[in-house]
Design a protein around this motif. Structure first.
Motif, PDB file in Angstrom:
ATOM      1  N   LEU A 323       0.821  -1.205   0.000  1.00 51.14           N
ATOM      2  CA  LEU A 323       0.000   0.000   0.000  1.00 51.14           C
ATOM      3  C   LEU A 323       0.858   1.260   0.000  1.00 51.14           C
ATOM      4  O   LEU A 323       0.439   2.308  -0.472  1.00 51.14           O
ATOM      5  CB  LEU A 323      -0.935   0.005   1.225  1.00 51.14           C
ATOM      6  CG  LEU A 323      -2.017  -1.079   1.262  1.00 51.14           C
ATOM      7  CD1 LEU A 323      -2.910  -0.891   2.481  1.00 51.14           C
ATOM      8  CD2 LEU A 323      -2.852  -1.074  -0.009  1.00 51.14           C
ATOM      9  N   VAL A 324       2.072   1.158   0.527  1.00 47.07           N
ATOM     10  CA  VAL A 324       3.004   2.297   0.517  1.00 47.07           C
ATOM     11  C   VAL A 324       3.787   2.271  -0.785  1.00 47.07           C
ATOM     12  O   VAL A 324       4.519   1.322  -1.052  1.00 47.07           O
ATOM     13  CB  VAL A 324       3.965   2.233   1.718  1.00 47.07           C
ATOM     14  CG1 VAL A 324       4.937   3.412   1.682  1.00 47.07           C
ATOM     15  CG2 VAL A 324       3.181   2.228   3.028  1.00 47.07           C
ATOM     16  N   PRO A 325       3.649   3.291  -1.641  1.00 47.75           N
ATOM     17  CA  PRO A 325       4.295   3.246  -2.951  1.00 47.75           C
ATOM     18  C   PRO A 325       5.789   3.511  -2.907  1.00 47.75           C
ATOM     19  O   PRO A 325       6.312   4.069  -1.933  1.00 47.75           O
ATOM     20  CB  PRO A 325       3.569   4.362  -3.718  1.00 47.75           C
ATOM     21  CG  PRO A 325       3.181   5.341  -2.665  1.00 47.75           C
ATOM     22  CD  PRO A 325       2.823   4.499  -1.459  1.00 47.75           C
ATOM     23  N   ALA A 326       6.475   3.112  -3.956  1.00 41.85           N
ATOM     24  CA  ALA A 326       7.888   3.433  -4.116  1.00 41.85           C
ATOM     25  C   ALA A 326       8.031   4.953  -4.168  1.00 41.85           C
ATOM     26  O   ALA A 326       7.198   5.653  -4.725  1.00 41.85           O
ATOM     27  CB  ALA A 326       8.434   2.809  -5.400  1.00 41.85           C
ATOM     28  N   GLY A 327       9.111   5.464  -3.564  1.00 40.00           N
ATOM     29  CA  GLY A 327       9.315   6.904  -3.492  1.00 40.00           C
ATOM     30  C   GLY A 327       8.947   7.475  -2.142  1.00 40.00           C
ATOM     31  O   GLY A 327       9.301   8.602  -1.825  1.00 40.00           O
ATOM     32  N   ILE A 328       8.216   6.696  -1.347  1.00 41.16           N
ATOM     33  CA  ILE A 328       7.864   7.098   0.009  1.00 41.16           C
ATOM     34  C   ILE A 328       8.760   6.333   0.983  1.00 41.16           C
ATOM     35  O   ILE A 328       8.933   5.121   0.865  1.00 41.16           O
ATOM     36  CB  ILE A 328       6.383   6.787   0.313  1.00 41.16           C
ATOM     37  CG1 ILE A 328       5.468   7.623  -0.588  1.00 41.16           C
ATOM     38  CG2 ILE A 328       6.055   7.049   1.781  1.00 41.16           C
ATOM     39  CD1 ILE A 328       5.488   9.110  -0.325  1.00 41.16           C
ATOM     40  N   ALA A 329       9.339   7.053   1.942  1.00 36.86           N
ATOM     41  CA  ALA A 329      10.222   6.418   2.921  1.00 36.86           C
ATOM     42  C   ALA A 329       9.508   5.246   3.587  1.00 36.86           C
ATOM     43  O   ALA A 329       8.327   5.336   3.917  1.00 36.86           O
ATOM     44  CB  ALA A 329      10.656   7.439   3.964  1.00 36.86           C
ATOM     45  N   ALA A 330      10.209   4.148   3.769  1.00 36.16           N
ATOM     46  CA  ALA A 330       9.734   2.917   4.409  1.00 36.16           C
ATOM     47  C   ALA A 330       8.933   2.031   3.462  1.00 36.16           C
ATOM     48  O   ALA A 330       8.353   1.032   3.883  1.00 36.16           O
ATOM     49  CB  ALA A 330       8.920   3.196   5.668  1.00 36.16           C
ATOM     50  N   HIS A 331       8.909   2.340   2.161  1.00 33.99           N
ATOM     51  CA  HIS A 331       8.272   1.456   1.190  1.00 33.99           C
ATOM     52  C   HIS A 331       8.925   0.079   1.210  1.00 33.99           C
ATOM     53  O   HIS A 331      10.149  -0.044   1.311  1.00 33.99           O
ATOM     54  CB  HIS A 331       8.399   2.057  -0.217  1.00 33.99           C
ATOM     55  CG  HIS A 331       8.174   1.063  -1.315  1.00 33.99           C
ATOM     56  ND1 HIS A 331       6.928   0.592  -1.667  1.00 33.99           N
ATOM     57  CD2 HIS A 331       9.058   0.441  -2.160  1.00 33.99           C
ATOM     58  CE1 HIS A 331       7.038  -0.264  -2.666  1.00 33.99           C
ATOM     59  NE2 HIS A 331       8.313  -0.371  -2.989  1.00 33.99           N
TER      60      HIS A 331
END
Length: 518
Positions: A323-331
């Motif tokens: 659910l957390v996309p690439a480019g966001i910290a902790a992906h």
């Protein structure tokens, strides 16, 4: 949907700009004083901030209302807008305080007070609309107004709270014009943003006129803007080809976006950010055919994201495995780690081990905007090819009807897009799978909620990375939602228009005041 906030938070992300064609200069006054026409296939579900939690509504809110904080173009740092300053009091992250500017006024001329700010937040919680932003403020316990000071008391440490009050959810409304316990229904706006709302026709157009009394981080626009709303991306494309609009944003057909290149005549474009996501949401209410985890896991084991990205979206989206996309910290990629390639045999074993008899009949809800229907047809094809599922697509044309339908549990599963309210991993998890989530799918898990609360307690967002990864793994085990893809944010404009490169940067703020004729 949207933005970012506070010196306390270091999100560590600057949304870049890619694919920008040459921005040529033309003679001044090319528009001859006419309004710049901006086209979109997004939908405004409500003009009342207490009743809307969607990209189309918040985009308009960015221009006709103010929040205490906002985001500058190309930045991930919140700055004061209607406030002169905001800060946490103490180190527990449970008290947040803002000082209201002394010169902010509603478009009626009445000065904005701290009581207006308190009223705006209190009514969101009181109304608690199924389509509203109340889930975003799950940690907000109470609001106090004293003089020009607004104090937010939180039930738990929430380092993301400053992010939240820079969104459309925190739009300040006139307490004399909006009901305290019900939504305003007259299609009027009393705000203090860079524009005032003139003639408004739901689903068709919104005329925005520069607000000469606006005081905030934006700027007073030099030209009026007419937003034209189109039923779908095909109509948006037709309006562009017919020169019925000068700017197009969200969403052209995939084939049009895939064909963008610097050599196109009278066309500039940019593709910024990359955090818009799309997922399949499962109905976990009692009696649902996808209620058992093994059914949802079997679907996850079969879904071919690469084929959807390539064939339906022409390579303009990227497969997503969390659910957390690439480019966001902790992906991270827990869905890929568990199911690295589509495999019907794995799905069959999951169902057999859980003593579930196939085929399983599933009603898949889909709003027909954009490429959603071809996407649903591809999903149906993939799932039914295994012999394990029977999919009935349930198309809904109007966005408001679709929202009401999934909130009421009318679908066994449905597909939906998500645009970040702010670029922090929390915003891709808490409002989607946390307690009282905006997805209205009946999912609840104490382990998930505990991890969400823990991640919100870190003012140093990097320190929450391990907990975010654990949280993503836990979501992949339960599969209340199944991530499908992420994409960039595309804006197209005519050469006679300046400022379109600042219109949108993936933060959810729609900066129509940046547009002007060259």
């Amino acid at each position: 949907m949207r933005s970012v906030r506070s010196k306390v938070i270091a999100a560590g992300l600057v949304l870049g700009v890619a694919g920008v064609a040459t921005w040529q200069l033309l003679p001044q006054d090319a528009g001859g004083g006419k309004a710049i026409r901006v086209g979109t296939s997004d939908v405004v579900s409500s003009l009342d901030p207490a009743g809307a939690y969607d990209a189309g509504s918040w985009a308009l809110f960015s221009n006709v209302y103010q929040s205490l904080l906002t985001i500058r173009s190309g930045s991930d740092t919140p700055v004061p807008d209607a406030a002169s300053s905001c800060t946490f009091i103490g180190d527990k992250l449970t008290t947040y305080q803002c000082e209201l500017r002394s010169d902010v006024k509603f478009s009626s001329g009445r000065a904005i007070t701290a009581e207006d700010v308190k009223f705006s937040f209190d009514r969101i919680k009181a109304i608690n609309s199924d389509q509203g932003p109340a889930p975003l403020f799950n940690t907000l316990e109470s609001v106090k107004a004293e003089g020009r000071t607004v104090t937010f008391n939180l039930s738990a440490g929430d380092a993301t709270f400053p992010f939240k009050i820079a969104t459309g959810a925190a739009s300040i409304v006139d307490k004399d014009k909006y009901p305290a316990k019900g939504l305003r229904e007259d299609e009027k706006v009393d705000g203090s943003g860079p524009f005032t709302l003139g003639d408004y026709k739901a689903g068709a157009s919104a005329e925005l006129n520069p607000n000469s009394s606006y005081k905030g981080q934006g700027k007073i626009s030099k030209t009026a803007v007419t937003v034209r709303y189109f039923k779908d991306s095909t109509q948006l494309e037709q309006a562009w080809n017919d020169h019925g609009i000068e700017v197009a944003h969200r969403d052209m057909p995939p084939a049009v976006l895939a064909a963008l290149n610097p050599g196109l005549k009278d066309t500039r474009y940019q593709a910024s950010g990359g955090t818009e996501t799309r997922s399949m949401v499962f109905n976990l209410r009692a009696g649902s055919p996808v209620g058992q985890p093994a059914v949802r896991q079997a679907i996850a084991a079969v879904l071919d994201r690469a084929k959807i990205a390539g064939e339906v979206y022409k390579g303009t989206v990227t497969p997503l495995y969390s659910l957390v996309p690439a480019g966001i910290a902790a992906h991270s990629t827990p869905f890929f780690d568990t199911w690295p390639s589509p495999n019907g045999l794995t799905a069959k074993k999951l169902l057999k081990d859980a003593n579930i008899t196939a085929p399983i009949s599933i009603g898949l809800g889909v709003n027909t905007r954009g490429a959603s229907l071809p996407e649903a047809e591809e999903i149906k094809k993939q799932l039914e090819s295994t012999g394990l599922f029977r999919i009935t697509i349930k198309p809904v044309e109007k966005w408001a009807d679709f929202q009401k339908a999934y909130a009421a549990g009318e679908f066994d599963a449905y597909t939906i897009g998500w645009i970040a309210d702010f670029p922090d991993a929390d915003n891709f998890l808490a409002p989607l799978v946390g307690a009282d989530s905006s997805m209205n799918n009946g999912f609840s898990d104490k382990g998930v909620d505990d991890l969400i609360t823990r991640t919100q307690s870190f003012s140093d967002r990097g320190a929450a990375a391990n907990d975010f990864r654990d949280l993503q793994k836990l979501v992949a085990q339960h599969v209340p939602m199944l991530p499908i893809w992420q994409k960039k944010d595309y804006v197209m404009s005519r050469e006679a228009v300046a400022g379109a490169q600042h219109l949108s940067d993936g933060t959810g703020v729609w900066r129509l005041w940046e547009l002007n004729w060259l």
